[in-house]
Design a protein around this motif. Structure first.
Motif, short mmCIF file in Angstrom:
data_model
loop_
_atom_site.label_atom_id
_atom_site.label_comp_id
_atom_site.label_asym_id
_atom_site.label_seq_id
_atom_site.Cartn_x
_atom_site.Cartn_y
_atom_site.Cartn_z
N LYS A 149 0.84 -1.21 0.00
CA LYS A 149 0.00 0.00 0.00
C LYS A 149 0.87 1.26 0.00
CE LYS A 149 -3.83 2.38 2.28
NZ LYS A 149 -3.17 3.69 2.21
N ALA A 150 1.98 1.22 0.73
CA ALA A 150 2.86 2.38 0.76
C ALA A 150 3.43 2.68 -0.62
CB ALA A 150 3.98 2.16 1.76
N TYR A 151 3.75 1.63 -1.38
CA TYR A 151 4.21 1.84 -2.75
C TYR A 151 3.14 2.54 -3.58
CZ TYR A 151 8.75 -0.50 -3.01
OH TYR A 151 10.10 -0.82 -2.88
N GLN A 152 1.89 2.14 -3.41
CA GLN A 152 0.80 2.77 -4.14
C GLN A 152 0.63 4.23 -3.73
OE1 GLN A 152 -2.59 0.29 -3.29
NE2 GLN A 152 -1.92 -1.38 -4.62
N ASP A 153 0.70 4.49 -2.43
CA ASP A 153 0.55 5.86 -1.95
C ASP A 153 1.69 6.74 -2.44
OD1 ASP A 153 -1.73 5.10 -0.63
OD2 ASP A 153 -0.78 4.92 1.34
N PHE A 154 2.89 6.21 -2.39
CA PHE A 154 4.07 6.96 -2.85
C PHE A 154 3.94 7.28 -4.34
CE2 PHE A 154 9.02 6.83 -3.01
CZ PHE A 154 9.06 8.22 -3.00
N ASP A 155 3.45 6.32 -5.10
CA ASP A 155 3.29 6.53 -6.54
C ASP A 155 2.25 7.60 -6.83
OD1 ASP A 155 4.06 5.72 -9.21
OD2 ASP A 155 2.07 4.85 -9.41
N ARG A 156 1.27 7.77 -5.93
CA ARG A 156 0.26 8.81 -6.10
C ARG A 156 0.78 10.19 -5.69
NH1 ARG A 156 -3.53 4.69 -4.33
NH2 ARG A 156 -3.30 5.37 -2.17
N GLY A 157 1.98 10.24 -5.12
CA GLY A 157 2.60 11.52 -4.83
C GLY A 157 2.46 12.03 -3.42
N VAL A 158 2.12 11.15 -2.46
CA VAL A 158 2.05 11.63 -1.09
C VAL A 158 3.43 12.09 -0.64
CG1 VAL A 158 0.12 10.12 -0.50
CG2 VAL A 158 2.45 9.35 -0.05
N SER A 159 3.45 13.09 0.22
CA SER A 159 4.72 13.65 0.67
C SER A 159 5.16 12.95 1.95
CB SER A 159 4.58 15.15 0.91
OG SER A 159 5.86 15.71 1.18
N ARG A 160 5.60 11.72 1.80
CA ARG A 160 6.09 10.92 2.91
C ARG A 160 7.30 10.10 2.46
NH1 ARG A 160 0.62 8.30 5.65
NH2 ARG A 160 -0.46 10.26 6.04
N LYS A 161 8.20 9.86 3.39
CA LYS A 161 9.28 8.91 3.18
C LYS A 161 8.95 7.70 4.02
CE LYS A 161 13.42 7.34 2.03
NZ LYS A 161 13.74 6.92 0.66
N PHE A 162 8.55 6.60 3.37
CA PHE A 162 8.10 5.42 4.08
C PHE A 162 9.28 4.61 4.59
CE2 PHE A 162 4.33 6.31 1.43
CZ PHE A 162 3.38 6.34 2.44
N VAL A 163 9.24 4.32 5.88
CA VAL A 163 10.29 3.56 6.56
C VAL A 163 9.67 2.26 7.07
CG1 VAL A 163 11.94 3.54 8.48
CG2 VAL A 163 11.46 5.69 7.25
N ILE A 164 10.14 1.14 6.56
CA ILE A 164 9.62 -0.17 6.95
C ILE A 164 10.35 -0.66 8.21
CG2 ILE A 164 9.31 -2.57 6.24
CD1 ILE A 164 9.37 -1.57 3.32
N ASP A 165 9.55 -1.12 9.19
CA ASP A 165 10.07 -1.67 10.45
C ASP A 165 9.66 -3.16 10.47
OD1 ASP A 165 10.65 -2.35 13.05
OD2 ASP A 165 9.22 -0.98 13.98
N PRO A 166 10.50 -4.05 9.90
CA PRO A 166 10.06 -5.42 9.70
C PRO A 166 9.77 -6.21 10.98
CG PRO A 166 12.01 -4.93 8.39
CD PRO A 166 11.85 -3.80 9.35
N HIS A 167 10.44 -5.86 12.08
CA HIS A 167 10.31 -6.64 13.32
C HIS A 167 9.58 -5.87 14.43
CE1 HIS A 167 13.01 -9.86 11.88
NE2 HIS A 167 13.71 -8.89 11.34
N GLY A 168 9.07 -4.69 14.14
CA GLY A 168 8.40 -3.90 15.17
C GLY A 168 9.34 -3.44 16.26
N LEU A 169 10.56 -3.08 15.91
CA LEU A 169 11.58 -2.72 16.89
C LEU A 169 11.61 -1.24 17.23
CD1 LEU A 169 14.54 -4.88 15.49
CD2 LEU A 169 13.08 -5.39 17.47
N VAL A 170 10.98 -0.40 16.39
CA VAL A 170 11.07 1.04 16.56
C VAL A 170 9.93 1.52 17.45
CG1 VAL A 170 11.16 3.27 15.40
CG2 VAL A 170 12.17 1.24 14.31
N LYS A 171 10.25 2.31 18.48
CA LYS A 171 9.23 2.83 19.38
C LYS A 171 8.38 3.86 18.65
CE LYS A 171 12.04 2.21 23.53
NZ LYS A 171 12.69 2.88 24.69
#
Length: 404
Positions: free
Chosen positions: A382-404
């Motif tokens: 979904k983030a790829y789709q949103d990014f392709d539509r031009g949303v102004s975000r830098k998507f950061v994937i947290d694969p293991h849920g480690l980021v608070k």
């Protein structure tokens, strides 16, 4: 340990999260892997548990079908992770280290690497100098939008964070060190930005925002960002940039004149690349637009940084010349104005340590500038789709849920 999950390019316009092999210290056959790299032993490498991995505009070129990327390619060249296994030839990097991975893969042994041109390492891609993780025609090194990834030449390449607890507190900033922050900074340095400069940045996507923030760090007096996307321009304005909306007004020089009292800037940075569009409400794709426009608005004797991606193979291009990277550039204009051009992949290792220190000291606020947005691995399609539509975000994937 066995098993891994990763973001995979499946077909134009589509990515999937799939189960895949747990990495090993050898490069195995798979989608996009150069046959001459199959079986390459990497005892100089490590296995990382991925802490964060970012979606990049360069990934979008492949996902849109604008390259020759094969189906099944595991994506991701912006990687930060914890070392969980080390090869027998690794001496200085240890298990438990939290590290940033430069997106350029570099051996540290060849002439290019010894000259700090790690963007064009001679030993990692059998087809041509330069390589990257999870990218088309870059040797086939497996991408890092995954739970685990193998990274070769660990002692040479990896940037270890000095304090893991401090690093995790600033991880949304530090994750940008693998590519986007050094790339934007390289664009600004290549363009000769210095204290008091006036700078035009073409493109308000994440790289353009990183370039604009970098120009501010280098002391620019005025940073002007141009784009067709109002949401992205608002993000640029949020940290002190001037903006020009090229959808509403196609007179770039005129808009710059209104801001500066002059239609020209000292330096310009192309953060758009080969999928550039013309200006105005009825704009269409015109791949040379940005290159020609930055020559127009940069003063004589000025410099142009070009971190925007240009390719030699674009099956979706608008004409036959553009399909092989031949663009209608007004080179005579650049010659007449004595412009300096700097192009190519960013040599990340030239910059990442000093930029890390700028982040840890609080001097750089790159996550805020690019609107870093944390997501799970499952959210990636979904983030790829949103990014392709031009949303102004830098998507950061947290694969293991480690980021608070």
């Amino acid at each position: 340990m066995s098993g891994n999950r990763a973001v995979v390019y499946s077909k134009p316009g589509s990515v999937e999260v799939r189960n895949t092999d747990y990495p090993d210290l050898v490069l195995k056959d798979g989608p996009g892997v150069n046959p001459l790299n199959v079986g390459r032993k990497c005892e100089h490498g490590v296995i990382l548990k991925v802490v964060t991995t970012n979606i990049c505009g360069s990934d979008q070129h492949m996902v849109r079908g604008r390259t020759t990327a094969p189906s099944g390619l595991i994506l991701g060249h912006e990687i930060t992770g914890e070392v969980i296994e080390v090869g027998r030839d690794v001496e200085f990097i240890k298990k438990g280290d939290l590290v940033s991975v430069p997106f350029n893969i570099a051996c540290g042994r060849c002439r290019s690497c010894k000259e700090r041109n790690t963007n064009v390492c001679l030993n990692v891609n059998p087809d041509r100098p330069g390589s990257a993780y999870g990218y088309v025609d870059m040797g086939g090194w497996v991408g890092g939008q995954s739970e685990y990834v193998m990274v070769p030449y660990a002692d040479f390449q990896l940037l270890k964070f000095p304090d893991k607890e401090q690093a995790m507190e600033k991880i949304l900033d530090l994750t940008m060190l693998s590519d986007i922050f050094p790339t934007g900074y390289h664009g600004a340095v290549s363009a000769g930005v210095r204290p008091g400069s006036t700078v035009y940045v073409a493109g308000a996507g994440p790289v353009g925002l990183a370039a604009a923030h970098s120009a501010q760090l280098l002391g620019a007096a005025v940073v002007i960002v141009g784009d067709l996307n109002a949401e992205r321009l608002a993000q640029a304005k949020s940290f002190g940039c001037e903006t020009v909306n090229l959808r509403e007004n196609d007179d770039l020089a005129g808009q710059i004149d209104q801001i500066l009292g002059s239609p020209e800037v000292d330096s310009a940075i192309d953060c758009v690349g080969f999928e550039a569009h013309g200006h105005g409400k009825s704009h269409g794709e015109a791949p040379a637009t940005v290159l020609n426009s930055i020559m127009e608005v940069t003063r004589a004797g000025g410099s142009l940084g070009i971190p925007g991606l240009y390719v030699t193979g674009d099956p979706g291009a608008i004409d036959e010349d553009s399909k092989i990277g031949t663009l209608k550039i007004r080179f005579g204009l650049g010659w007449a104005k004595s412009h300096t051009f700097v192009t190519g992949q960013t040599p990340v290792m030239k910059y990442h340590r000093e930029l890390m220190m700028a982040i840890l000291s609080g001097r750089a606020q790159i996550a805020k500038a690019v609107n870093a947005t944390l997501i799970s691995l499952n959210d990636a399609p979904k983030a790829y789709q949103d990014f392709d539509r031009g949303v102004s975000r830098k998507f950061v994937i947290d694969p293991h849920g480690l980021v608070k």
